[in-house]
Design a protein around this motif. Sequence first.
Motif, PDB file in Angstrom:
ATOM      1  N   PRO A  50       0.865  -1.251   0.162  1.00 40.96           N
ATOM      2  CA  PRO A  50      -0.075   0.072   0.038  1.00 40.96           C
ATOM      3  C   PRO A  50       0.785   1.390  -0.054  1.00 40.96           C
ATOM      4  O   PRO A  50       0.490   2.343  -0.418  1.00 40.96           O
ATOM      5  CB  PRO A  50      -0.770  -0.267   1.413  1.00 40.96           C
ATOM      6  CG  PRO A  50      -0.812  -1.538   1.721  1.00 40.96           C
ATOM      7  CD  PRO A  50       0.565  -2.128   1.264  1.00 40.96           C
ATOM      8  N   LYS A  51       2.196   1.286   0.433  1.00 42.52           N
ATOM      9  CA  LYS A  51       2.872   2.266   0.361  1.00 42.52           C
ATOM     10  C   LYS A  51       3.611   2.584  -0.927  1.00 42.52           C
ATOM     11  O   LYS A  51       4.493   3.553  -0.963  1.00 42.52           O
ATOM     12  CB  LYS A  51       4.015   2.178   1.573  1.00 42.52           C
ATOM     13  CG  LYS A  51       3.431   2.077   2.943  1.00 42.52           C
ATOM     14  CD  LYS A  51       4.424   1.895   3.852  1.00 42.52           C
ATOM     15  CE  LYS A  51       3.958   1.676   5.406  1.00 42.52           C
ATOM     16  NZ  LYS A  51       5.028   1.387   6.386  1.00 42.52           N
ATOM     17  N   ILE A  52       3.475   1.864  -1.969  1.00 47.08           N
ATOM     18  CA  ILE A  52       4.050   1.742  -3.016  1.00 47.08           C
ATOM     19  C   ILE A  52       4.203   3.200  -3.851  1.00 47.08           C
ATOM     20  O   ILE A  52       5.691   3.610  -4.366  1.00 47.08           O
ATOM     21  CB  ILE A  52       3.748   0.757  -4.195  1.00 47.08           C
ATOM     22  CG1 ILE A  52       4.426   0.720  -5.384  1.00 47.08           C
ATOM     23  CG2 ILE A  52       2.132   1.180  -4.551  1.00 47.08           C
ATOM     24  CD1 ILE A  52       4.198  -0.643  -6.267  1.00 47.08           C
ATOM     25  N   LEU A  53       3.437   3.799  -3.733  1.00 44.66           N
ATOM     26  CA  LEU A  53       3.379   5.072  -4.570  1.00 44.66           C
ATOM     27  C   LEU A  53       4.278   6.227  -4.010  1.00 44.66           C
ATOM     28  O   LEU A  53       5.012   6.842  -4.563  1.00 44.66           O
ATOM     29  CB  LEU A  53       1.976   5.897  -4.488  1.00 44.66           C
ATOM     30  CG  LEU A  53       1.722   7.138  -5.407  1.00 44.66           C
ATOM     31  CD1 LEU A  53       2.313   6.690  -6.816  1.00 44.66           C
ATOM     32  CD2 LEU A  53       0.276   7.721  -5.516  1.00 44.66           C
ATOM     33  N   SER A  54       4.295   6.265  -2.637  1.00 44.80           N
ATOM     34  CA  SER A  54       5.132   7.066  -2.175  1.00 44.80           C
ATOM     35  C   SER A  54       6.789   6.455  -2.090  1.00 44.80           C
ATOM     36  O   SER A  54       7.620   7.401  -2.299  1.00 44.80           O
ATOM     37  CB  SER A  54       4.844   7.059  -0.556  1.00 44.80           C
ATOM     38  OG  SER A  54       5.826   7.888   0.258  1.00 44.80           O
ATOM     39  N   LEU A  55       7.012   5.122  -1.773  1.00 51.37           N
ATOM     40  CA  LEU A  55       8.196   4.646  -2.030  1.00 51.37           C
ATOM     41  C   LEU A  55       8.926   4.846  -3.424  1.00 51.37           C
ATOM     42  O   LEU A  55      10.242   4.996  -3.310  1.00 51.37           O
ATOM     43  CB  LEU A  55       8.107   2.866  -1.581  1.00 51.37           C
ATOM     44  CG  LEU A  55       7.622   2.737  -0.104  1.00 51.37           C
ATOM     45  CD1 LEU A  55       7.464   1.373  -0.066  1.00 51.37           C
ATOM     46  CD2 LEU A  55       8.563   3.354   0.822  1.00 51.37           C
ATOM     47  N   LEU A  56       8.109   4.601  -4.418  1.00 53.41           N
ATOM     48  CA  LEU A  56       8.769   4.816  -5.664  1.00 53.41           C
ATOM     49  C   LEU A  56       8.823   6.483  -6.061  1.00 53.41           C
ATOM     50  O   LEU A  56       9.890   6.638  -6.641  1.00 53.41           O
ATOM     51  CB  LEU A  56       7.709   4.326  -6.650  1.00 53.41           C
ATOM     52  CG  LEU A  56       7.580   2.799  -6.720  1.00 53.41           C
ATOM     53  CD1 LEU A  56       6.579   2.417  -7.759  1.00 53.41           C
ATOM     54  CD2 LEU A  56       8.885   2.102  -7.249  1.00 53.41           C
ATOM     55  N   SER A  57       7.934   7.106  -5.520  1.00 52.30           N
ATOM     56  CA  SER A  57       8.103   8.633  -6.077  1.00 52.30           C
ATOM     57  C   SER A  57       9.289   9.353  -5.360  1.00 52.30           C
ATOM     58  O   SER A  57       9.868  10.200  -6.004  1.00 52.30           O
ATOM     59  CB  SER A  57       6.887   9.376  -5.863  1.00 52.30           C
ATOM     60  OG  SER A  57       6.448   9.529  -4.406  1.00 52.30           O
ATOM     61  N   ARG A  58       9.695   8.785  -3.995  1.00 49.78           N
ATOM     62  CA  ARG A  58      10.656   9.620  -3.586  1.00 49.78           C
ATOM     63  C   ARG A  58      11.942   9.374  -4.015  1.00 49.78           C
ATOM     64  O   ARG A  58      12.893  10.004  -3.766  1.00 49.78           O
ATOM     65  CB  ARG A  58      10.649   9.399  -2.078  1.00 49.78           C
ATOM     66  CG  ARG A  58      11.162   7.876  -1.732  1.00 49.78           C
ATOM     67  CD  ARG A  58      10.765   7.786  -0.077  1.00 49.78           C
ATOM     68  NE  ARG A  58      11.555   6.896   0.566  1.00 49.78           N
ATOM     69  CZ  ARG A  58      11.313   6.349   1.878  1.00 49.78           C
ATOM     70  NH1 ARG A  58      10.218   6.804   2.491  1.00 49.78           N
ATOM     71  NH2 ARG A  58      11.993   5.452   2.310  1.00 49.78           N
ATOM     72  N   GLN A  59      12.258   8.212  -5.008  1.00 47.67           N
ATOM     73  CA  GLN A  59      13.503   7.777  -5.688  1.00 47.67           C
ATOM     74  C   GLN A  59      13.408   8.698  -6.894  1.00 47.67           C
ATOM     75  O   GLN A  59      14.845   8.592  -7.399  1.00 47.67           O
ATOM     76  CB  GLN A  59      13.358   6.478  -6.164  1.00 47.67           C
ATOM     77  CG  GLN A  59      13.259   5.435  -4.858  1.00 47.67           C
ATOM     78  CD  GLN A  59      13.205   4.051  -5.277  1.00 47.67           C
ATOM     79  OE1 GLN A  59      13.801   3.562  -6.139  1.00 47.67           O
ATOM     80  NE2 GLN A  59      12.115   3.229  -5.312  1.00 47.67           N
ATOM     81  N   VAL A  60      12.395   9.473  -7.230  1.00 49.56           N
ATOM     82  CA  VAL A  60      13.091  10.380  -8.439  1.00 49.56           C
ATOM     83  C   VAL A  60      13.781  11.363  -8.535  1.00 49.56           C
ATOM     84  O   VAL A  60      13.460  12.141  -7.461  1.00 49.56           O
ATOM     85  CB  VAL A  60      11.427  10.615  -9.070  1.00 49.56           C
ATOM     86  CG1 VAL A  60      11.638  11.481 -10.646  1.00 49.56           C
ATOM     87  CG2 VAL A  60      10.523   9.161  -9.457  1.00 49.56           C
TER      88      VAL A  60
END
Length: 456
Positions: A50-60
């Motif tokens: 469920p945290k995937i959007l936050s976990l991916l976006s902060r890597q950009v």
Amino acid sequence: MSVGVGINFFDRVRLALAVSTAKTVISLINLLRLGAGSVLPGTLAYRIQPKILSLLSRQVKGGIIVIAGTNGKTTTSLLLRQILEQANYRVAHNAAGANLINGLITALSANANFLGTIQADYAILEIDENIIPKAITQLQPKLILCLNLFRDQLDRYGEVDTIGYRWQKSIAELSPETIIILNGDDPTLAYLGERLVKESRWQNVRFFGLTEPDKYLEEMPHAVDAIYCPSCGHPLDYQGFYLSHLGDFDCPSCGFAKPSLAINSQEWTQILIGVYNKYNTLAASVSAQELGINKETILKTINNFQAAFGRAEELEFEGKKVRILLSKNPVGMNETIRAVSDIQQVQGASTTLLVLNDRTPDGTDVSWIWDVDMENLVKLQGTIVVSGDRVYDMALRIYYSQPDLANRVNLIVKEDLQAAIATALETTPSDRTLHIVPTYSAMLEVREILTGRKIL
């Protein structure tokens, strides 16, 4: 940043599993030619992590760019992406137009490896206006671009002032370093920017808009949504309207007025057809400049730009030219009719195909067609073919748009979409372009017939 920084072991494992699942489903959908695979993969991935959007976006690396608004998101997103790529940046993008949470997750997952590590300089995410508060909390964007706010799918979203208030409240909770770019010709968005500056002391607010009175509409259109001052409620004074309620305005009561713009629209060339695409050009250009891209690179990209699917997209089918003009609300369809009218007044009357659906992506309430100035299409005296789930609603609207029985338009009603397209092509002269004006789900069906492949 590394995917492992700041998260625990279990979240890392679930992220890798979620991304791997999404990427596998995307590959299977593409292999079987079932569509773009832009929704289902994200839905499955979210259930796993469920945290995937936050976990991916902060890597950009460079940050997330959010593009929101009722009309123009897909075209503007694609143009900005191409500008950044012209400047040699790697860009993740929900290019298929799936702009709910599952679509955002799919787009980022597609740009990550199977461990959940994403390598991108920027991510451009067009977002449905109704999920802005939920999405930006997770994304923590570097830049938010707000294009416009029109009435759209009232059965789902409500009036523009409600959405504007929710946007202002959610944006104000972000870091003040976030760059906010707003359409200054839209009173609701101009007021949003003013409130951010005054109440939240925001420093990075920029406005774009038109400074071209020669593009004023001859009169105020029926489909106007925000002609009252958002500050005091008094009717706004308009020097002219460019598109719906977008124009040059001021309030004689409280002094609220169109803000100073960060760009002179007269100095910029235009992509595609229609005033609405001039707005899209300016929006992408201001955003690119705020990200440090030089004007030469921006103009080079604009001059070589090709339309996104269904948005003034041009195709050739059975030896004839076809242009698809997505229209899903009164403002969009009025501008489409305006663009088609300009073309046919020069080239002569031709055929227009209108396709009206009432499915979830379109909005189930189709009463909005009575706010469209269909009379401007009827008076061209060409052929109008109508189809779609609500074909008879559209046929009735066209019937009542005729001035009298002696000047009736050549109206053809076809329930079957494939038959409607065939008829429209037959009645289109070989040297003319068939204009197809569909709602969203209808556009997907039209493209599937013309190209042989689904989008979603």
